[in-house]
Design a protein around this motif. Structure first.
Motif, PDB file in Angstrom:
ATOM      1  N   ALA A  13       0.839  -1.193   0.000  1.00 30.62           N
ATOM      2  CA  ALA A  13       0.000   0.000   0.000  1.00 30.62           C
ATOM      3  C   ALA A  13       0.881   1.252   0.000  1.00 30.62           C
ATOM      4  O   ALA A  13       1.894   1.306   0.698  1.00 30.62           O
ATOM      5  N   GLY A  14       0.487   2.214  -0.820  1.00 25.56           N
ATOM      6  CA  GLY A  14       1.277   3.422  -0.980  1.00 25.56           C
ATOM      7  C   GLY A  14       2.272   3.358  -2.109  1.00 25.56           C
ATOM      8  O   GLY A  14       2.862   4.384  -2.482  1.00 25.56           O
ATOM      9  N   SER A  16       3.638   2.108  -6.121  1.00 28.98           N
ATOM     10  CA  SER A  16       3.271   2.463  -7.491  1.00 28.98           C
ATOM     11  C   SER A  16       3.515   1.291  -8.440  1.00 28.98           C
ATOM     12  O   SER A  16       4.378   0.442  -8.190  1.00 28.98           O
ATOM     13  N   ARG A  66      -4.759   9.747  -8.394  1.00 29.26           N
ATOM     14  CA  ARG A  66      -3.773   8.702  -8.097  1.00 29.26           C
ATOM     15  C   ARG A  66      -3.308   7.983  -9.360  1.00 29.26           C
ATOM     16  O   ARG A  66      -2.158   7.557  -9.444  1.00 29.26           O
ATOM     17  N   ARG A  83      -0.379   5.307  -8.674  1.00 31.80           N
ATOM     18  CA  ARG A  83       0.374   5.759  -7.510  1.00 31.80           C
ATOM     19  C   ARG A  83      -0.500   5.669  -6.269  1.00 31.80           C
ATOM     20  O   ARG A  83      -1.722   5.608  -6.350  1.00 31.80           O
ATOM     21  N   ASN A  84       0.172   5.695  -5.123  1.00 30.22           N
ATOM     22  CA  ASN A  84      -0.544   5.641  -3.848  1.00 30.22           C
ATOM     23  C   ASN A  84      -1.584   4.523  -3.855  1.00 30.22           C
ATOM     24  O   ASN A  84      -2.754   4.732  -3.519  1.00 30.22           O
ATOM     25  N   LYS A  86      -3.852   1.367  -3.039  1.00 31.23           N
ATOM     26  CA  LYS A  86      -4.569   0.947  -1.848  1.00 31.23           C
ATOM     27  C   LYS A  86      -4.979  -0.514  -1.995  1.00 31.23           C
ATOM     28  O   LYS A  86      -5.134  -1.009  -3.117  1.00 31.23           O
ATOM     29  N   SER A 121      -1.634  -4.674   2.453  1.00 32.13           N
ATOM     30  CA  SER A 121      -1.759  -3.612   3.469  1.00 32.13           C
ATOM     31  C   SER A 121      -0.615  -3.661   4.461  1.00 32.13           C
ATOM     32  O   SER A 121       0.179  -4.574   4.480  1.00 32.13           O
TER      33      SER A 121
END
Length: 121
Positions: A13-14, A16, A66, A83-84, A86, A121
């Motif tokens: 998570a976070g 790319s 994103r 990007r970013n 989740k 996560s």
């Protein structure tokens, strides 16, 4: 039109990823290109699309800010920069092409095989 997507994988998570989709046919620049995704147990949903010349882009609300869709008509390739990321972005991602104007899933004329994106996560 023959579409081949690549670039999926496992990311935290976070992080790319950049997906690519290449058309081996001669009419790529005549098509509106789109990305869709399908998570387990869910329907395939729209993610992003780009006009034939690459000037106009469309995004699902869930990815705005994103994800970035782009295309290179000289390379017959459309990209999806993510990007970013989740965990809820986890899905099989498909590229699609249409000669028409509608971005509805059912209006797409051609589909590539999907590429798996998994966000931990």
């Amino acid at each position: 039109v023959q579409l081949q997507a690549s670039g999926g994988g496992l990311v935290q998570a976070g992080g790319s990823l950049r997906l690519s989709c290449t058309d081996s046919g001669p009419t790529f620049s005549s098509c509106v290109m789109g990305w869709f995704r399908q998570a387990p147990g869910k329907e395939r949903e729209f993610v992003a699309a780009i006009s034939r010349g690459g000037v106009i882009t469309y995004y699902a609300d869930s990815v705005k800010g994103r994800f970035t869709i782009s295309r290179d008509n000289a390379k017959n390739t459309v990209y999806l920069q993510m990007r970013n990321l989740k965990p809820e972005d986890t899905a099989v991602y498909y590229c699609a092409a249409t000669y028409g104007k509608s971005l509805d899933r059912d209006a797409m004329d051609y589909w590539g095989k999907g590429t798996q994106v998994t966000v931990s996560s």
